[in-house]
Design a protein around this motif. Sequence first.
Motif, short mmCIF file in Angstrom:
data_model
loop_
_atom_site.label_atom_id
_atom_site.label_comp_id
_atom_site.label_asym_id
_atom_site.label_seq_id
_atom_site.Cartn_x
_atom_site.Cartn_y
_atom_site.Cartn_z
N SER A 152 -0.87 -9.42 8.97
CA SER A 152 -0.91 -8.26 8.08
C SER A 152 -2.35 -7.82 7.84
O SER A 152 -3.19 -8.64 7.46
N PRO A 153 -2.67 -6.56 8.06
CA PRO A 153 -4.05 -6.10 7.88
C PRO A 153 -4.48 -6.09 6.42
O PRO A 153 -3.70 -5.75 5.53
N SER A 154 -5.71 -6.49 6.16
CA SER A 154 -6.26 -6.43 4.81
C SER A 154 -6.56 -4.98 4.44
O SER A 154 -6.95 -4.18 5.30
N LYS A 155 -6.42 -4.67 3.17
CA LYS A 155 -6.62 -3.30 2.69
C LYS A 155 -7.20 -3.32 1.28
O LYS A 155 -7.06 -4.30 0.56
N ALA A 168 0.82 -1.21 0.00
CA ALA A 168 0.00 0.00 0.00
C ALA A 168 0.86 1.26 0.00
O ALA A 168 0.54 2.25 -0.68
N ALA A 169 1.98 1.23 0.73
CA ALA A 169 2.86 2.39 0.78
C ALA A 169 3.48 2.67 -0.58
O ALA A 169 3.64 3.83 -0.99
N ARG A 170 3.85 1.62 -1.31
CA ARG A 170 4.43 1.81 -2.64
C ARG A 170 3.42 2.42 -3.60
O ARG A 170 3.78 3.23 -4.46
N MET A 189 2.87 6.81 -5.44
CA MET A 189 2.62 7.23 -6.82
C MET A 189 1.76 8.49 -6.89
O MET A 189 1.50 9.00 -7.98
N GLN A 190 1.37 9.03 -5.75
CA GLN A 190 0.67 10.32 -5.75
C GLN A 190 1.56 11.40 -6.36
O GLN A 190 1.06 12.37 -6.95
N GLU A 191 2.88 11.25 -6.21
CA GLU A 191 3.79 12.25 -6.77
C GLU A 191 3.77 12.27 -8.29
O GLU A 191 4.24 13.23 -8.90
N LEU A 192 3.19 11.24 -8.92
CA LEU A 192 3.05 11.20 -10.37
C LEU A 192 1.75 11.82 -10.85
O LEU A 192 1.52 11.92 -12.05
#
Length: 490
Positions: free
Chosen positions: A230-233, A192-194, A198-201
Amino acid sequence: MTQPVAISFQHSDAEALASAQGRIALLAEPGVTLAPLARRLDKLTRGAISRAVASEAFGALKAGEGMDLGFPAGLAADAVQILRLPRKATPEQARKAGASVGKALSGQGTLVLAEAHPLAAEIAFGLAMRAYDFTPHKTAPAKPVGAVTLMVNAPEEVASAARAGAAVVEGVFFTRDLVNEPANVLTTDDFAARLAAMQELGLEVEILEEDDLRKLGMGALLGVGMGSESPSKVVVMQWKGGPREEAPFALVGKGVVFDTGGISIKPAAGMEDMTMDMGGAAVVAGVMRTLALRGAKANVVGLVGLVENMPDGRAQRPGDVVRSMKGDTIEVINTDAEGRLVLADVMWYAQERFKPKGMIDLATLTGAIIIALGHENTGVFSNDDALCDALLKAARAEGEGAWRMPMGDAYDAKLKSRIADMMNVGGRDGGAITAAQFLARFVKPEVPWCHLDIAGTALLKSDSTLAPKGATGWGVMALDRLIRDRFEAK
């Protein structure tokens, strides 16, 4: 992220040949006069190039293949690579020629004599695609590839033509990196962090956490991740490059970061490959990255369900009944048929929230599709001939294998449950088809839809034309082409 090799485009320069270090690659065809720079190279090597082109070995090569002349006399280069490529080659053959160069890049640099070839941009694309190596977990220094220069007669024009391809390469590399990552690194949080980065794009990225998913009623998706720490997202990525009022096209990906099979645990042999069970989500992410990098003139939303399927005291059991966001109940016969549970909720959410003009889901969903199609073709299932035909056309244009599979009520009947609205599996026979029939229950009748089962094409045990063994990035090229040809404002 693994960075694509930098390729520069320069005017043809005969004086640079004798002093060029590393490798030199040139294009030739038996019985056809060599291009000017190639003729200059032939002179410097005292006719070694022309003799090689006239040889039986070169004549036996297929278009796009090449042969090496090691330590050629008269040059500073380590090797000269002669590629068989006619001027009237297909884009696929030109990419294959570029890939032949990309596979053999030299640390001292590589000079490619593309000169006036009309498909020089495709040669560059193939070179960049094949020059991939996933090395972040190796302690030895990565093998240097050196600078790559394409000598062409019109460098500005070729560079412009190659720009869109460069965005696709970066999207493919992003997908490959995600699929190749081990599960102790690519957790649902890390994934999710990766995507958020991509908001910077220019992408709008939103992460829905477990509390959000419970409020939405995503019981099918949440059930899969109950046994994991690991939490589901669900991650939503929006690219708004088209008219403001226009409905988006939706891409939905299965993102199971590791799949043990849950309580219906898989055999130990080969389980390490289940790090790739998030391949569908990786392709969606790669497509969204490509669209942003090339400024696509279309509205596209990418949604991925990120979960981990693990067995522990809280894990979902065979025989459990879960309720989907749609409201349908599902009897979980096999906890290893978890991907369709994830997709069911994310697909329904995509339709409820975004009212898309069409939808494609991607998943490493079934072993059955590998039995049916091997590793050459992705299985394609659809409720809409026009969308399906457009997708297959795009896949053919990009050289990505895809084959339409049947659907029908007779298969659908196999999912009938005694205690719930449906079961999550329908038996071994026709397993890929019954999985698609399950997903079809979560597609609204008015929404054109394709399901892509990429279990056989997402990761390979041997090299392919454009990729080393491992993750392929299958689907980024085809889906980008589909969006460009069918949905972008002209």
